[in-house]
Design an enzyme around this catalytic site. Structure first.
Site, PDB file in Angstrom:
ATOM      1  CG  LEU A 129      -3.250   8.088  -0.241  1.00  0.00           C
ATOM      2  CD1 LEU A 129      -2.743   9.354  -0.968  1.00  0.00           C
ATOM      3  CD2 LEU A 129      -2.818   6.993  -1.070  1.00  0.00           C
ATOM      4  CE  LYS A 150      -3.569   2.616   1.592  1.00  0.00           C
ATOM      5  NZ  LYS A 150      -5.083   2.472   0.250  1.00  0.00           N
ATOM      6  CG  ASN A 157      -0.534   6.512  -6.107  1.00  0.00           C
ATOM      7  OD1 ASN A 157      -0.633   6.976  -7.138  1.00  0.00           O
ATOM      8  ND2 ASN A 157      -0.741   6.052  -4.483  1.00  0.00           N
ATOM      9  CB  CYS A 188      -3.489   8.689  -4.983  1.00  0.00           C
ATOM     10  SG  CYS A 188      -5.347   8.439  -4.236  1.00  0.00           S
TER      11      CYS A 188
END
Lengths: 254, 328
Positions: free
Chosen positions: B78, B50, B134, B137
């Site tokens: 998140l 994650k 990332n 998001c």
């Protein structure tokens, strides 16, 4: 588990309200749901939040709710005719093996909530059903009359000894087993994690099959967020909430 | 004739040899070492943790996700323990994954270009096999401004900052940049991150969307908007991978709506080097990896393909197909 019904929230209306004890009430809703005892729904009140609840009944849908936090207190303010949104049923429920035998239900505290629903299903399938219902004190006992009315043989325990055996639900385990009819016993338990682990240990030493309804912090309830992990990699929302083993001891296979 | 008895799903990705092209996508059960190990035992060839940021985040309140019929929508927000704690989790995950032969991908996000570099340096301590950046998001817009994936300049700036932050390490891990599908020209973004030093591209993140409950007259997610994944995302992802595969020579982790072995084959044919799997965990359980592996292998056997590499880029225009085979 991906059947369309499980996905979106659907609105229900409160058809009636049953007071179970000082802190707990059952919301009886206006429609039914194809579900197994032990499965759960995510209950949503717009602008308030969304929380998991085990089904206390499916035909019609019943939720037994203890006022313990902001969301459950909001549920206690609902009146007959008010709306509540549910998505589900979610997860794996109790799966009674066949043929029918003797079922020993063990419920501690608010964990008793799904056991009436389970007892009804088991009785309809020809099981002998007995139950241990435990609570801190007499006033906290839940669904005792309801289970008795179904014809379930009951053992009560309270930690303060105000009713029944003084002690924990597991302290009545051997008495309940000794009184059991001549049939294979399967143990079905729901309650605090400590009680579930103790029940699992008792069943292990006695060689009894067990099904444990676990509780976990639930967020997405669709297997993504990892919040409900228990033990070494079990997802309570998808693999549970009912496990055929102690998930803190056993490892998930794949 | 190909020898199909020799693990036809084994494939190369960057310097890594994977036993399957399936990669657990970031944000799906990658919250703990034990869940990452479970995805690996189920059959993932590589697993992604994650995303973590500089500091701990609780994420959004419920509802955070649901299955709306054509796919999932989520706005988890998140949730993460912060980079320092994440580095410890990643180190433990590596220990569990090592005997399984499954590489680990760390995923990072941040609020500023500089913070991306800092978070990368912290998680690199755990020696992940790849760091996924990332920049896309969709669920934290209010807090972090427009996601960095929206413009070639910002996407390149983040890529560059991460490369620089890792450059001083004795063995810097390769970097994959995760792109957003909701851009006018994803090829431009891909070229920008390639020029800035990305080693790979992950495409795509979820597609921003909204689910409204008409009776409640409210968006269902507490965050109101969320990211669409699952079946609805697959055609969007296929197109994005197809465009990127023609624009750059980098390996691609093609992600979006892969639920079956045939879906995985389609993603490879669009130009993906390996295939991300996420929402399938809802549709098929954590066992999805084993099932998709088996289906992909069946498909390959039935169609006469001997290796994953043979599928890569088959649906690209002929010139691009040859170019891609030569480079990736």
């Amino acid at each position: 588990m991906s059947e369309a019904l499980a996905g979106l929230h659907r609105p229900y209306r409160v058809a009636s309200i049953r007071l179970e004890n000082a802190a707990t009430r059952t919301l009886v809703l206006d429609r039914s749901l194809a579900a197994d005892p032990g499965q759960f729904v995510m209950a949503w009140l717009p602008d308030v939040g969304e929380k998991p609840f085990s089904l206390a009944g499916a035909d019609p849908v019943c939720l037994t709710v203890a006022a313990v936090g902001p969301f459950s207190r909001a549920l206690h303010t609902l009146a007959v005719g008010d709306r509540i949104w549910l998505r589900g049923p979610l997860g794996r429920g109790f799966a009674p093996p066949s043929p029918a035998g003797h079922a020993l239900l063990v419920g501690g505290g608010y964990g008793v909530a799904p056991l009436r629903f389970l007892a009804e299903r088991l009785l309809a399938a020809g099981w002998h059903v007995s139950a241990i219902v435990g609570a801190r004190r007499a006033a906290d006992l839940l669904l005792v009359e309801a289970l008795a009315a179904l014809g379930v043989r009951l053992w009560l325990t309270t930690e303060d000894g105000s009713v029944g055996l003084r002690g924990l639900a597991t302290d009545a385990f051997d008495a309940a087993l000794t009184a059991a009819p001549e049939a294979r016993t399967t143990v079905f338990a729901c309650g605090p994690v400590g009680m579930l682990a103790a029940v699992a240990a008792l069943c292990r030493t006695r060689g009894l099959p067990v099904q444990l309804a676990w509780e976990a912090h639930m967020r997405c309830a669709v297997g993504l967020c990892g919040s409900c992990e228990v033990g070494a990699g079990w997802l309570t929302c998808l693999d549970g909430p009912v496990f055929p083993c102690d998930p803190t001891v056993a490892l998930p296979m794949g | 004739m190909h020898d199909r008895t020799k693990a036809p799903l084994a494939c190369d990705f960057l310097h890594l040899r994977l036993r399957s092209p399936l990669v657990l996508a970031s944000g799906i059960i990658g919250t703990s070492p034990t869940l990452l190990a479970r995805a690996a035992r189920s059959g993932a060839g590589m697993v992604t943790a994650k995303s973590c940021g500089p500091t701990p985040r609780a994420g959004h309140p419920n509802p955070v996700a649901l299955d709306w019929g054509g796919g999932l929508i989520n706005a988890i927000g998140l949730t993460n323990p912060g980079a320092e704690h994440e580095a410890a989790l990643l180190a433990e995950a590596k220990r569990l994954l090592e005997p399984l032969g499954v590489p680990l991908v760390a995923s990072i996000f941040a609020g500023t270009v500089a913070e991306f570099g800092q978070v990368a340096a912290v998680v690199a301590q755990a020696q992940p096999d790849l760091i996924e950046v990332n920049i896309s998001c969709p669920n934290v817009g209010d807090e972090f401004g427009t996601p960095f994936a929206g413009l070639p300049e910002s996407a390149a700036a983040v890529t560059d900052a991460v490369r620089r932050a890792l450059a001083s390490l004795p063995q810097p891990p390769p970097v994959s940049v995760k792109l957003a599908p909701n851009v006018p020209d994803i090829a431009r973004i891909a070229r920008a991150v390639a020029e800035a030093g990305a080693d790979a591209i992950t495409a795509v993140n979820t597609m921003p969307g909204m689910v409204i409950d008409a009776e409640a007259a409210r968006p269902v997610l507490a965050n109101r908007v969320g990211g669409i994944s699952g079946p609805a995302l697959k055609p969007v992802a296929l197109r994005a991978v197809y465009e990127i595969a023609q624009a750059v020579d980098l390996p691609i982790i093609g992600t979006g709506g892969v639920l079956t072995g045939v879906d995985a084959a389609e993603m490879l044919m669009a130009g993906a080097t390996v295939v991300g799997v996420g929402s399938a965990v809802w549709y098929r359980g954590v066992e999805a990896f084993a099932q998709i592996n088996a289906e992909l292998q069946q498909f390959m056997a039935a169609q006469g393909y001997g290796s994953v590499a043979e599928l890569r880029g088959l649906a690209l225009p002929p010139a691009a197909r040859e170019r891609r085979c030569a480079h990736v």
